[in-house]
Write a protein that holds these residues in place. Structure first.
Motif, PDB file in Angstrom:
ATOM      1  N   ILE A  10       4.973  -2.158   8.679  1.00 10.26           N
ATOM      2  CA  ILE A  10       6.128  -3.038   8.484  1.00 10.26           C
ATOM      3  C   ILE A  10       6.287  -3.652   7.110  1.00 10.26           C
ATOM      4  O   ILE A  10       5.358  -3.267   6.222  1.00 10.26           O
ATOM      5  CB  ILE A  10       5.927  -4.305   9.399  1.00 10.26           C
ATOM      6  CG1 ILE A  10       4.891  -5.105   9.124  1.00 10.26           C
ATOM      7  CG2 ILE A  10       6.166  -3.716  10.941  1.00 10.26           C
ATOM      8  CD1 ILE A  10       4.671  -6.369   9.612  1.00 10.26           C
ATOM      9  N   THR A  14       6.146  -9.736   6.227  1.00 15.68           N
ATOM     10  CA  THR A  14       6.888  -9.957   7.534  1.00 15.68           C
ATOM     11  C   THR A  14       6.079  -9.962   8.785  1.00 15.68           C
ATOM     12  O   THR A  14       6.417 -10.066   9.778  1.00 15.68           O
ATOM     13  CB  THR A  14       7.991  -9.169   7.682  1.00 15.68           C
ATOM     14  OG1 THR A  14       7.489  -7.754   7.743  1.00 15.68           O
ATOM     15  CG2 THR A  14       8.994  -9.342   6.508  1.00 15.68           C
ATOM     16  N   GLU A  15       4.451  -9.938   8.546  1.00 15.16           N
ATOM     17  CA  GLU A  15       3.663  -9.897   9.740  1.00 15.16           C
ATOM     18  C   GLU A  15       3.917 -10.832  10.683  1.00 15.16           C
ATOM     19  O   GLU A  15       4.167 -10.323  11.966  1.00 15.16           O
ATOM     20  CB  GLU A  15       2.137  -9.807   8.871  1.00 15.16           C
ATOM     21  CG  GLU A  15       1.709  -8.759   8.184  1.00 15.16           C
ATOM     22  CD  GLU A  15       2.129  -8.895   6.891  1.00 15.16           C
ATOM     23  OE1 GLU A  15       1.739  -8.333   5.980  1.00 15.16           O
ATOM     24  OE2 GLU A  15       2.642 -10.198   6.221  1.00 15.16           O
ATOM     25  N   TYR A  18       7.174 -10.418  12.413  1.00 14.25           N
ATOM     26  CA  TYR A  18       7.224  -9.309  13.441  1.00 14.25           C
ATOM     27  C   TYR A  18       6.356  -9.453  14.845  1.00 14.25           C
ATOM     28  O   TYR A  18       6.788  -9.350  15.829  1.00 14.25           O
ATOM     29  CB  TYR A  18       6.578  -7.947  12.456  1.00 14.25           C
ATOM     30  CG  TYR A  18       6.272  -6.829  13.428  1.00 14.25           C
ATOM     31  CD1 TYR A  18       7.341  -5.970  13.630  1.00 14.25           C
ATOM     32  CD2 TYR A  18       4.963  -6.672  13.703  1.00 14.25           C
ATOM     33  CE1 TYR A  18       7.067  -4.962  14.575  1.00 14.25           C
ATOM     34  CE2 TYR A  18       4.606  -5.120  14.421  1.00 14.25           C
ATOM     35  CZ  TYR A  18       5.850  -4.553  14.964  1.00 14.25           C
ATOM     36  OH  TYR A  18       5.658  -3.562  15.728  1.00 14.25           O
ATOM     37  N   GLN A  47      -0.079  -4.494   6.895  1.00 11.42           N
ATOM     38  CA  GLN A  47       1.252  -4.194   7.240  1.00 11.42           C
ATOM     39  C   GLN A  47       1.342  -2.895   8.280  1.00 11.42           C
ATOM     40  O   GLN A  47       2.180  -2.621   8.676  1.00 11.42           O
ATOM     41  CB  GLN A  47       2.261  -3.650   6.004  1.00 11.42           C
ATOM     42  CG  GLN A  47       2.316  -4.874   5.086  1.00 11.42           C
ATOM     43  CD  GLN A  47       1.123  -5.167   4.098  1.00 11.42           C
ATOM     44  OE1 GLN A  47       0.573  -4.173   3.715  1.00 11.42           O
ATOM     45  NE2 GLN A  47       1.022  -6.229   3.843  1.00 11.42           N
ATOM     46  N   VAL A  77      12.642  -5.867  17.067  1.00 10.93           N
ATOM     47  CA  VAL A  77      11.449  -5.413  16.153  1.00 10.93           C
ATOM     48  C   VAL A  77      11.813  -4.417  14.797  1.00 10.93           C
ATOM     49  O   VAL A  77      11.291  -4.488  13.850  1.00 10.93           O
ATOM     50  CB  VAL A  77      10.399  -4.851  17.222  1.00 10.93           C
ATOM     51  CG1 VAL A  77       9.946  -5.772  18.190  1.00 10.93           C
ATOM     52  CG2 VAL A  77      10.992  -3.593  17.575  1.00 10.93           C
ATOM     53  N   TYR A  80      11.982  -5.213  10.978  1.00 13.40           N
ATOM     54  CA  TYR A  80      10.679  -5.757  10.384  1.00 13.40           C
ATOM     55  C   TYR A  80      10.180  -4.171   9.846  1.00 13.40           C
ATOM     56  O   TYR A  80       8.871  -4.067   8.901  1.00 13.40           O
ATOM     57  CB  TYR A  80       9.552  -6.216  10.933  1.00 13.40           C
ATOM     58  CG  TYR A  80      10.416  -7.716  11.535  1.00 13.40           C
ATOM     59  CD1 TYR A  80      10.512  -8.501  10.550  1.00 13.40           C
ATOM     60  CD2 TYR A  80      10.977  -7.862  12.660  1.00 13.40           C
ATOM     61  CE1 TYR A  80      11.033  -9.722  11.036  1.00 13.40           C
ATOM     62  CE2 TYR A  80      11.736  -9.003  12.996  1.00 13.40           C
ATOM     63  CZ  TYR A  80      11.598  -9.947  11.881  1.00 13.40           C
ATOM     64  OH  TYR A  80      12.139 -11.198  12.340  1.00 13.40           O
ATOM     65  N   TYR A  81      10.264  -2.852  10.228  1.00 16.20           N
ATOM     66  CA  TYR A  81       9.962  -1.640   9.950  1.00 16.20           C
ATOM     67  C   TYR A  81      10.218  -1.534   8.706  1.00 16.20           C
ATOM     68  O   TYR A  81      11.265  -1.481   8.061  1.00 16.20           O
ATOM     69  CB  TYR A  81      10.425  -0.671  10.965  1.00 16.20           C
ATOM     70  CG  TYR A  81      10.092  -0.606  12.608  1.00 16.20           C
ATOM     71  CD1 TYR A  81       9.407  -1.670  12.871  1.00 16.20           C
ATOM     72  CD2 TYR A  81      10.441   0.166  13.305  1.00 16.20           C
ATOM     73  CE1 TYR A  81       8.930  -1.963  14.340  1.00 16.20           C
ATOM     74  CE2 TYR A  81      10.141   0.314  14.613  1.00 16.20           C
ATOM     75  CZ  TYR A  81       9.469  -0.739  15.158  1.00 16.20           C
ATOM     76  OH  TYR A  81       8.927  -0.664  16.395  1.00 16.20           O
TER      77      TYR A  81
END
Length: 98
Positions: A10, A14-15, A18, A47, A77, A80-81
């Motif tokens: 990610i 943004t962990e 996410y 990440q 989801v 965030y990738y």
């Protein structure tokens, strides 16, 4: 029953967002052949995640990927990738101590 394992990278920073999005996605309507999931975060590479899901069959997972429910999941989801999942494979348990 089979296990789906996906390795996902990610976007840095943004962990928490996410993880919150994945938790929210858990509240989506039930999916035929799906038995739940776990999300694991790497200690060494924060990440990097491993998404582990249980399905009746590979076909049940493939049916989900072709469904509107998958689009809903991905909308939550996907932002965030950092890129597409690097590894997605299906396994069957041959030895377990759980």
């Amino acid at each position: 029953m089979i296990t789906e394992i996906a390795q996902i990278e990610i976007k840095p920073g943004t962990e928490k967002d996410y993880e919150a999005a994945v938790a929210k996605a858990a509240d989506l309507p039930p999916i035929k052949g799906f038995h739940g999931f776990e999300l694991h975060r790497s200690i060494e590479k924060p990440q990097r995640y491993r998404f582990i899901a249980r399905w009746d069959t590979v076909e049940a997972h493939n049916d989900f990927r072709a469904s509107e429910a998958f689009a809903d999941w991905r909308a939550l989801v996907g932002p965030y990738y950092a890129g597409p999942p690097e590894v997605v494979e299906h396994t069957e348990t041959v030895v377990s101590t759980f």
